[in-house]
Design a protein around this motif. Structure first.
Motif, PDB file in Angstrom:
ATOM      1  N   LYS A 148       0.833  -1.201   0.000  1.00  0.00           N
ATOM      2  CA  LYS A 148       0.000   0.000   0.000  1.00  0.00           C
ATOM      3  C   LYS A 148       0.874   1.260   0.000  1.00  0.00           C
ATOM      4  N   ALA A 149       2.003   1.200   0.746  1.00  0.00           N
ATOM      5  CA  ALA A 149       2.911   2.339   0.825  1.00  0.00           C
ATOM      6  C   ALA A 149       3.711   2.530  -0.462  1.00  0.00           C
ATOM      7  N   LEU A 150       3.896   1.429  -1.218  1.00  0.00           N
ATOM      8  CA  LEU A 150       4.692   1.463  -2.452  1.00  0.00           C
ATOM      9  C   LEU A 150       3.868   0.937  -3.630  1.00  0.00           C
ATOM     10  N   PRO A 151       2.860   1.684  -4.065  1.00  0.00           N
ATOM     11  CA  PRO A 151       1.995   1.202  -5.152  1.00  0.00           C
ATOM     12  C   PRO A 151       2.743   0.961  -6.469  1.00  0.00           C
ATOM     13  N   ASN A 152       3.871   1.630  -6.635  1.00  0.00           N
ATOM     14  CA  ASN A 152       4.663   1.437  -7.863  1.00  0.00           C
ATOM     15  C   ASN A 152       5.883   0.556  -7.628  1.00  0.00           C
ATOM     16  N   GLY A 153       5.934  -0.090  -6.456  1.00  0.00           N
ATOM     17  CA  GLY A 153       7.059  -0.959  -6.129  1.00  0.00           C
ATOM     18  C   GLY A 153       8.251  -0.185  -5.601  1.00  0.00           C
ATOM     19  N   GLY A 154       9.377  -0.891  -5.414  1.00  0.00           N
ATOM     20  CA  GLY A 154      10.595  -0.267  -4.898  1.00  0.00           C
ATOM     21  C   GLY A 154      11.360  -1.225  -4.003  1.00  0.00           C
ATOM     22  N   LYS A 155      12.566  -0.817  -3.627  1.00  0.00           N
ATOM     23  CA  LYS A 155      13.426  -1.663  -2.789  1.00  0.00           C
ATOM     24  C   LYS A 155      13.072  -1.495  -1.309  1.00  0.00           C
ATOM     25  N   ILE A 156      13.038  -2.633  -0.601  1.00  0.00           N
ATOM     26  CA  ILE A 156      12.753  -2.597   0.839  1.00  0.00           C
ATOM     27  C   ILE A 156      13.821  -3.366   1.602  1.00  0.00           C
ATOM     28  N   ALA A 157      14.010  -3.007   2.863  1.00  0.00           N
ATOM     29  CA  ALA A 157      14.921  -3.726   3.759  1.00  0.00           C
ATOM     30  C   ALA A 157      14.172  -4.048   5.045  1.00  0.00           C
ATOM     31  N   LEU A 158      14.407  -5.256   5.575  1.00  0.00           N
ATOM     32  CA  LEU A 158      13.776  -5.687   6.821  1.00  0.00           C
ATOM     33  C   LEU A 158      14.841  -5.798   7.916  1.00  0.00           C
ATOM     34  N   PHE A 159      14.446  -5.488   9.147  1.00  0.00           N
ATOM     35  CA  PHE A 159      15.364  -5.527  10.281  1.00  0.00           C
ATOM     36  C   PHE A 159      14.720  -6.313  11.421  1.00  0.00           C
TER      37      PHE A 159
END
Length: 321
Positions: A148-159
């Protein structure tokens, strides 16, 4: 740890008050103890402690304790469990830090006392049941918030603190399931062994190494506030989105000011209350509360800007007691 019970010597013609006092002391010493062992110190466990307090009021004939571990390691939890066994406690609920390496110790505990897990499970152990979140489902819920926060996609990192914990692995699994087939790309999962300085360094490094990072998500309660700090310090608040887990006060403030998109919250109050009351039921011979799959699931919910004020107010009431 209490020392040996001292011999109580009363004169033959003891007063009624003295006898009543002696009886009260004996009853206090005979109270069975129930303990909830945490994995890290956090507001999350303070709230669980409020649930224990409710159970304590309902069951004054038991002594109910919250044992907060500071290291977040299997070795630290092992020491706490050994101490509880020496004290002869009647029941233990534990958020297991490292299930594969804790199973032998947990089985030792289960052979001597009523053992359940909460928050993070150890399904291969002889624990009686797990009380808490379906962490795969909670991960999927977080994944939906990320999309929902990235409707066009993108790189994410989890911690997360450690991938040795079942709840960490399952949350990551749920997020991966949710973002599969989308333009959301997971660059990596970063662990910090519950070392806040290392967690902060991980986040700062990601912001440098991945200048195009679109979203960062902390899967344990202390990490989202640290992401909040790192993103603000880098001058990228609002540009790098944040999705969290749990209800740390700074996480809620970040949602209120728009720096954090949302957070998936559990119900630690219920974890504490249900842990204590169901251990007591078991000690009284009632195991009817245990589901067929030995998992008593407490649902999660999403806190965003639309409901954060109401949620924060209810939380404040719990934490101020």
């Amino acid at each position: 740890m209490k020392g040996p019970m001292k011999k109580l010597i009363l004169p033959v013609l003891a007063s009624a008050a003295a006898l009543a006092m002696a009886t009260g002391v004996a009853q206090a010493q005979q109270k069975k103890t129930i303990a909830l062992v945490t994995n890290v110190p956090a507001d999350f466990w303070t709230i669980a402690g409020r649930g224990l307090e409710k159970a304590q009021k309902e069951h004054p004939d038991y002594k109910i304790e919250l044992i907060v571990t500071n290291e977040g390691t299997a070795a630290g939890q092992r020491r706490e469990l050994d101490d509880l066994l020496v004290r002869g406690v009647a029941g233990i609920s534990i958020s297991v830090d490292d299930a594969p390496h804790a199973t032998e110790q947990l089985n030792k505990v289960a052979a001597k006392t009523v053992l359940i897990t909460t928050d993070s499970d150890a399904p291969q152990s002889n624990r009686l049941a797990y009380i808490g979140t379906d962490n795969v489902a909670a991960g999927r819920q977080a994944g939906e918030e990320i999309k929902k926060a990235l409707p066009n996609g993108g790189k994410i990192a989890l911690f997360v603190g450690t991938m040795d914990a079942d709840n960490a692995r399952e949350r990551v699994q749920g997020i991966k399931e949710s973002i599969a087939g989308t333009k959301v790309e997971l660059v990596d999962v970063f662990t910090d062994q519950v070392d806040f300085a290392k967690a902060k360094a991980n986040m700062e490094n990601v912001l440098v190494k991945y200048p195009d990072i679109a979203l960062m998500s902390g899967l344990w309660s202390y990490e989202t506030p640290l992401i909040y700090d790192a993103v603000k310090a880098s001058g990228r608040a609002g540009k790098v989105k944040i999705v969290g887990f749990d209800e740390d006060q700074r996480t809620l403030r970040g949602i209120s000011d728009g720096t954090i998109e949302s957070t998936v919250v559990q119900q630690p109050y219920e974890f504490g209350y249900l842990s204590a009351t169901n251990i007591i039921k078991t000690l009284n011979g009632d195991k009817s509360w245990i589901p067929a799959d030995k998992k008593l699931i407490v649902p999660t919910k999403v806190i965003s800007k639309t409901n954060v004020a109401e949620f924060a107010a209810s939380l404040k009431d719990l934490l101020k007691k």
